[in-house]
Design a protein around this motif. Structure first.
Motif, PDB file in Angstrom:
ATOM      1  N   LYS A  67      63.718 -33.374 117.218  1.00 13.36           N
ATOM      2  CA  LYS A  67      65.166 -33.535 117.073  1.00 13.36           C
ATOM      3  C   LYS A  67      65.871 -32.196 116.874  1.00 13.36           C
ATOM      4  O   LYS A  67      66.923 -31.946 117.472  1.00 13.36           O
ATOM      5  CB  LYS A  67      65.484 -34.441 115.889  1.00 13.36           C
ATOM      6  N   LYS A 105      68.086 -34.648 119.471  1.00 15.35           N
ATOM      7  CA  LYS A 105      68.933 -35.352 118.510  1.00 15.35           C
ATOM      8  C   LYS A 105      69.989 -36.163 119.258  1.00 15.35           C
ATOM      9  O   LYS A 105      70.371 -37.252 118.865  1.00 15.35           O
ATOM     10  CB  LYS A 105      69.598 -34.347 117.564  1.00 15.35           C
ATOM     11  N   LYS A 106      70.432 -35.584 120.361  1.00 13.80           N
ATOM     12  CA  LYS A 106      71.380 -36.258 121.239  1.00 13.80           C
ATOM     13  C   LYS A 106      70.940 -35.970 122.673  1.00 13.80           C
ATOM     14  O   LYS A 106      70.729 -34.811 123.037  1.00 13.80           O
ATOM     15  CB  LYS A 106      72.779 -35.694 120.988  1.00 13.80           C
ATOM     16  N   THR A 158      72.338 -38.052 131.425  1.00 12.27           N
ATOM     17  CA  THR A 158      72.699 -39.442 131.619  1.00 12.27           C
ATOM     18  C   THR A 158      71.706 -40.056 132.591  1.00 12.27           C
ATOM     19  O   THR A 158      71.396 -39.459 133.617  1.00 12.27           O
ATOM     20  CB  THR A 158      74.119 -39.562 132.201  1.00 12.27           C
TER      21      THR A 158
END
Length: 81
Positions: free
Chosen positions: A38, A44-45, A49
Motif C-alpha cells: 500500500k 493504496k489507490k 481503470t
C-alpha cells in the motif's frame, strides 16, 4: 471519577495457548506485506481503470516486493551509505 482500564476482548483461555502466539506472528508477517504494497507499491489507490490493468499493476507490485525481499534475504542490496 476514576476511569476503569479496558482489558482485552480475548479471554485468558485463548491467550495462553502457543497456537495463539504463532497466529499473531504469522498475522504480523502478512500485514507487513500488505502495508508495503500500500505505501511503497502504490496500491493504496488503484492507478488504472479496468480490471485487467489493475490486476497487472497488482502482479507487478507483488513481484517487486518479492524481489525486494529476496534482495534483503540474500544480501543483494547496494549500500545506501
Amino acid at each position: 471519577m476514576a476511569r476503569k482500564a479496558k482489558g482485552s476482548a480475548i479471554n485468558g483461555r485463548t491467550i495462553r495457548h502457543a497456537e495463539y502466539k504463532t497466529s499473531l506472528i504469522i498475522r504480523k508477517r502478512i500485514e507487513e506485506i500488505f502495508g508495503w504494497v500500500k505505501t511503497v507499491g502504490g496500491l493504496k489507490k488503484a492507478g488504472f481503470t479496468g480490471l485487467s490493468k489493475v490486476n497487472t499493476q497488482t502482479i507487478i507490485t507483488f513481484a517487486a516486493y518479492n524481489l525486494t525481499r529476496r534482495a534483503t534475504i540474500f544480501g543483494w542490496r547496494w549500500s545506501a551509505a
